[in-house]
Design an enzyme around this catalytic site. Structure first.
Site, short mmCIF file in Angstrom:
data_model
loop_
_atom_site.label_atom_id
_atom_site.label_comp_id
_atom_site.label_asym_id
_atom_site.label_seq_id
_atom_site.Cartn_x
_atom_site.Cartn_y
_atom_site.Cartn_z
N SER A 1 0.20 -5.44 -0.98
CA SER A 1 0.57 -4.44 0.02
C SER A 1 1.24 -3.18 -0.52
O SER A 1 1.25 -2.15 0.13
CB SER A 1 1.47 -5.07 1.09
OG SER A 1 2.63 -5.62 0.48
N LYS B 1 1.61 1.26 4.17
CA LYS B 1 2.40 1.78 5.30
C LYS B 1 1.87 3.10 5.86
O LYS B 1 2.07 3.41 7.03
CB LYS B 1 3.85 1.95 4.87
CG LYS B 1 4.63 0.66 4.69
CD LYS B 1 4.98 0.03 6.03
CE LYS B 1 5.98 -1.11 5.86
NZ LYS B 1 6.39 -1.68 7.16
#
Length: 403
Positions: A300, A49
């Protein structure tokens, strides 16, 4: 408009923000394919992110920076925004759902952001943040539905192709769709033959439902251990990009996610959160044909709440056939347990726990139920044990193991 030039620019800007995450080759997850992991769980703040939020914040004007930034997040985007804001000397306020993992809430505060906890799930925090934006004039940094954020995430796709230009398939976690949009666009622009497979938790498959109906769908609720991708509704930009550049969206179950988390810990000493492990789960359980292919799984994020890690591991062990729970009807007389134990020893299993249940449910008044948890090698081993128990004259009433 999203372009390759913008993604290239993001790659240049982010060099001083992100941590390089080289691909890791694995032979353990699925022997039918050549699999590489893109370990964004080792990224700054433990998640990809920071790429999108870092690039978005870097492009703000001085006037926008003076008002500060605002975001809504279940955890990883919060930390990315907080870190980027601190590096650019900007005030940051993050709205997080009240049920967000405590570890992510505290990590966000430690990075210097003000945290506001909002009752409900991510979508409720998002609505609250938009209300704050109108009241304060702060710049809202969307976690996925923003082209500059998407461009930042797209740098992952360029890095994968730069390191492995021969890659055939890329599995990408999808929540709101920012990561999948950026990676899919970048990869398809550079090498259209690569298959882009989005992966969602079965309990939060909003992008899959939207693509299937060719319009944005809003789920009535989401329920999954993968809190980082527990999004009821995809974004406008991300829906269009995923529809055009993602080849297929598949789903994985909670047990499959747990098994993937366990496999990453055991085989690669990598800690992944549920959202990060869905790509690995898809490869492990053949959600898309990958035999003979070169495959990349984007892990991720790694910010799993340690308070649930033991439960995740236990479910992962059961899904992979490493543990098994059996309910056995046992004659209630001396020596019965010894006889059953001898069968277990013969087949090389380890008894973890035993519990007698004399509750009168058995039709045979001279019998009792024995609940037994075994440590086993795999699903085939469990089947061997079951056959041995039956052959010895014992009745198995129920078995909980890999499906």
């Amino acid at each position: 408009m999203l372009t390759l030039d913008i993604i290239y620019k993001a790659g240049t800007v982010l060099k001083d923000v992100i941590h390089p995450t080289a691909l890791i080759h694995t032979e353990k997850l699925n022997p039918e394919a050549t699999i590489f992991l893109k370990p964004e769980n080792l990224q700054v703040t433990g998640s990809f992110k920071v790429r999108g939020s870092g690039f978005k914040i870097s492009q703000l004007t001085d006037e926008e920076k003076s008002h500060g930034v605002l975001a809504s997040s279940a955890g990883n985007h919060a930390q990315g925004v907080a870190l980027a804001a601190r590096r650019f000397g900007i005030k940051a306020t993050i709205c997080m759902p009240a049920g967000a993992p405590i570890s992510k809430v505290e990590a966000t505060r430690e990075l210097g952001a003000e945290v506001k906890l909002v009752p409900g799930v991510y979508d409720d925090a998002y609505k609250y943040a938009l209300q704050m934006q109108e009241e304060t004039g702060m710049t809202f940094i969307h976690p996925f539905d923003d082209e500059q954020v998407i461009a930042g995430q797209g740098t992952i796709g360029m890095e994968i192709l730069a390191e492995r230009p021969d890659i055939d398939v890329i599995f990408i976690p999808i929540g709101g769709g920012g990561l999948a949009s950026g990676v899919a666009y970048a990869v398809k622009m550079l090498k259209p033959s690569v298959k882009i497979i989005g992966v969602q938790a079965a309990g939060a498959a909003s992008m899959q439902a939207s693509i299937e109906s060719d319009k944005i769908e809003t789920l009535p609720e989401v329920l999954t251990i993968a809190d980082g991708i527990a999004v009821k509704e995809p974004g406008t930009h991300t829906f269009e990009l995923c529809k055009n550049y993602v080849d297929e969206v598949v789903t994985v179950t909670e047990d499959e996610i747990c098994a993937a988390i366990l496999a990453l810990i055991e085989h690669h000493k990598l800690t992944s959160e549920g959202a990060g492990a869905v790509s690995v789960a898809a490869a492990m359980f053949n959600k898309y044909p990958i035999a003979g292919k070169k495959v990349c799984c984007i892990v991720s994020g790694g910010n799993i709440d340690v308070t649930i890690l033991s439960r995740v591991i236990n479910r992962g062990l059961m899904k992979s056939g490493r543990t098994c729970e059996m309910l056995i009807e046992l004659p209630d007389r001396p020596g019965s347990l010894l006889g059953l134990s001898s069968v277990i020893v013969k087949y090389g299993a380890n008894i973890i726990s035993l519990h007698h249940e004399r509750n009168g449910e058995s039709p045979d008044v001279n019998s009792c139920n024995l609940r037994m948890v075994l440590e086993t090698r795999n699903s085939e081993h469990i089947q061997e044990i079951q056959k041995g128990i039956n052959a010895a004259g014992y009745i198995i009433l129920d078995t909980r193991a890999a499906n």
